[in-house]
Design a protein around this motif. Structure first.
Motif, PDB file in Angstrom:
ATOM      1  N   TYR A  96      16.101   2.689 -28.613  1.00 56.75           N
ATOM      2  CA  TYR A  96      15.645   1.873 -29.748  1.00 56.75           C
ATOM      3  C   TYR A  96      16.312   2.355 -31.030  1.00 56.75           C
ATOM      4  N   CYS A  97      16.463   1.441 -31.997  1.00 59.28           N
ATOM      5  CA  CYS A  97      17.159   1.806 -33.232  1.00 59.28           C
ATOM      6  C   CYS A  97      16.210   2.387 -34.269  1.00 59.28           C
ATOM      7  N   GLY A  98      14.950   1.947 -34.239  1.00 58.47           N
ATOM      8  CA  GLY A  98      13.974   2.448 -35.204  1.00 58.47           C
ATOM      9  C   GLY A  98      13.997   1.727 -36.542  1.00 58.47           C
ATOM     10  N   THR A  99      14.895   0.754 -36.704  1.00 61.02           N
ATOM     11  CA  THR A  99      14.978   0.097 -38.013  1.00 61.02           C
ATOM     12  C   THR A  99      14.870  -1.426 -37.942  1.00 61.02           C
ATOM     13  N   CYS A 100      14.917  -2.022 -36.747  1.00 62.21           N
ATOM     14  CA  CYS A 100      14.868  -3.494 -36.685  1.00 62.21           C
ATOM     15  C   CYS A 100      13.415  -3.975 -36.772  1.00 62.21           C
ATOM     16  N   GLU A 101      13.261  -5.272 -36.876  1.00 61.63           N
ATOM     17  CA  GLU A 101      11.930  -5.869 -37.027  1.00 61.63           C
ATOM     18  C   GLU A 101      11.013  -5.489 -35.848  1.00 61.63           C
ATOM     19  N   TYR A 102      11.560  -5.484 -34.634  1.00 60.38           N
ATOM     20  CA  TYR A 102      10.724  -5.197 -33.464  1.00 60.38           C
ATOM     21  C   TYR A 102      10.305  -3.731 -33.432  1.00 60.38           C
ATOM     22  N   CYS A 103      11.260  -2.837 -33.711  1.00 57.33           N
ATOM     23  CA  CYS A 103      10.920  -1.414 -33.766  1.00 57.33           C
ATOM     24  C   CYS A 103       9.836  -1.162 -34.815  1.00 57.33           C
ATOM     25  N   LEU A 104      10.041  -1.763 -35.987  1.00 57.60           N
ATOM     26  CA  LEU A 104       9.122  -1.486 -37.096  1.00 57.60           C
ATOM     27  C   LEU A 104       7.753  -2.096 -36.873  1.00 57.60           C
TER      28      LEU A 104
ATOM     29  N   LEU B  20      11.641  -4.288 -27.374  1.00 57.83           N
ATOM     30  CA  LEU B  20      12.323  -5.521 -27.802  1.00 57.83           C
ATOM     31  C   LEU B  20      13.406  -5.250 -28.839  1.00 57.83           C
ATOM     32  N   CYS B  21      13.675  -3.974 -29.089  1.00 53.13           N
ATOM     33  CA  CYS B  21      14.644  -3.570 -30.114  1.00 53.13           C
ATOM     34  C   CYS B  21      15.951  -4.356 -30.004  1.00 53.13           C
ATOM     35  N   ARG B  22      16.500  -4.753 -31.154  1.00 52.47           N
ATOM     36  CA  ARG B  22      17.785  -5.476 -31.183  1.00 52.47           C
ATOM     37  C   ARG B  22      18.963  -4.499 -31.099  1.00 52.47           C
ATOM     38  N   LYS B  23      18.671  -3.215 -31.035  1.00 50.29           N
ATOM     39  CA  LYS B  23      19.659  -2.163 -30.748  1.00 50.29           C
ATOM     40  C   LYS B  23      20.812  -2.146 -31.750  1.00 50.29           C
ATOM     41  N   ARG B  24      20.428  -2.107 -33.018  1.00 50.49           N
ATOM     42  CA  ARG B  24      21.402  -2.034 -34.102  1.00 50.49           C
ATOM     43  C   ARG B  24      22.052  -0.650 -34.173  1.00 50.49           C
TER      44      ARG B  24
HETATM   45 ZN   LIG Z   1      15.171  -1.572 -33.174  1.00 53.02          ZN
END
Ligand SMILES: [Zn+2]
Ligand SMILES: [Zn+2]
Length: 361
Positions: free
Chosen positions: A88-96, A102-106
């Protein structure tokens, strides 16, 4: 390093020398200790789901950190780690919003233009499978693909926590959120289904009904906490479950990924019940349910990787295992070498109770 490479689909894996890069920003180099052979690896090898080729398969692994790149704060050399494809990226809408799966994996992967993490030695890219590629002697992954675990945990057992166990338990704990005393039916008792059975048991479900046509899998389900088993060969499983429960179950968990069993999962619910679909349904397959059933608040929902928060979940599962409350030993049918993966795929194709774990020297 040696790795199991898939070059064509449908196809077999071949053992090849693969080059692995040095860790860049937030990347971690791992010496792989063990990697489970999962049904999903076979799905990709058979071409049921698309993946960029050539690739090194494998996505259920544990190992020891060898080297970390700049900016890595979460792990250090010597740590024992379990990998998870739910990086997970920790910064996308799903992570937050707390839905890490569901992370968009930015920014988690290397760009297509530059050097890849894996290559064939002549500069040809080797695409990383599910951001992990576990069937290799080493792995180079983003630090957010790793959970640090208690070093007392045997790493061959720990590897299973990276996929099947986390998916099965998470489907029960997180997606379905089973409450003590509820009734749960699990359709399909492979690696994920058996873990849904033991998850339902740990969650305190009163009635746990396991459905599988293979006798050895039904036996395993009883060992993992099922209170009843249903053989679809004895007649319509929906009717059997309605009879056993006097009208249906609170939760049905589908762990195969087929249209008929998904529709059965919905049909075997009592009023207000929820069907949770964990199985990977091939692209293009449509699911049909009677619309009138929504009037009785029956629900059907997907579960990806058990809606996990693996960096929280996996250390907890390790604790449960070390305290004798989570079964993992019974899941491992054999430990194999890297060059035996095609045989392990054949066992899965034959429907045998099989969780083979590749163990590296
Ligand atoms: Zn994310
Ligand atoms: Zn898997």
């Amino acid at each position: 390093m040696k790795a199991a490479v898939l070059r064509n689909t449908p196809g077999k894996v071949t053992i090849e020398d693969v080059s692995i890069d040095k860790p860049q920003q937030r990347e971690v180099l791992i010496r792989t200790s063990a990697a489970g052979v999962c049904h999903s690896d076979l799905h990709y090898a058979e071409g049921h789901f698309p993946t960029r080729l050539p690739t090194v398969l494998g996505h259920e692994s544990a190992g020891i950190v060898e080297e970390v790149g700049p900016g890595v704060t979460h792990v250090k050399p010597g740590d024992h780690v379990v990998s998870c494809l739910s990086v997970y990226c920790g910064t996308c809408e799903y992570c937050l919003s707390g839905r890490l799966v569901l992370c968009r994996k930015r920014g988690l992967r290397r760009g297509r233009g530059g050097p890849q993490r894996l290559s064939d030695g002549d500069g040809g890219a080797m695409w990383q499978f599910l951001d992990l590629s576990s069937f290799g002697e080493q792995m180079l992954v983003h630090e957010n693909a790793l959970a640090v675990v208690n070093p007392e945990m045997p790493l061959d057992r720990a590897s299973l926590l990276g996929c099947a166990v986390t998916t099965g338990l998470g489907a029960v704990f997180h997606t379905a959120a089973v409450s003590p005393g509820e009734s749960v039916a699990i359709i399909g008792c492979g690696g994920v289904g058996l873990n849904a059975v033991q998850g339902a048991s740990i969650a305190g479900a009163a009635r746990i009904i396991a459905v599988d046509p293979i006798p050895s899998k039904r036996e395993m389900a009883l060992l993992f906490g099922a209170t009843d088993v249903v053989d679809p060969a004895d007649g319509d499983p929906v009717a059997q479950i309605q009879e056993l429960t006097g009208g249906g179950v609170d939760h049905a968990i589908e762990a195969i990924g087929l249209k008929p069993t998904t529709e059965q999962a919905f049909a075997m619910l009592r009023i207000g019940g929820t069907a949770t679909i964990v199985g990977m349904i091939p692209m293009g397959v449509k699911i049909e349910v009677p619309g009138i059933d929504f009037m009785s608040e029956k629900r059907i929902q997907g579960s990806l990787m058990g809606s996990n928060r693996f960096q929280v979940d996996i250390p907890r599962y390790v604790d449960l295992y070390l305290k004798g409350r989570l079964k993992l030993d019974e899941l491992v049918s054999g430990t194999i070498r890297l060059d035996q993966i095609n045989d392990a795929f054949d066992q899965i194709r034959r429907g045998e109770v099989a969780r083979n774990v590749v163990v590296f020297d």
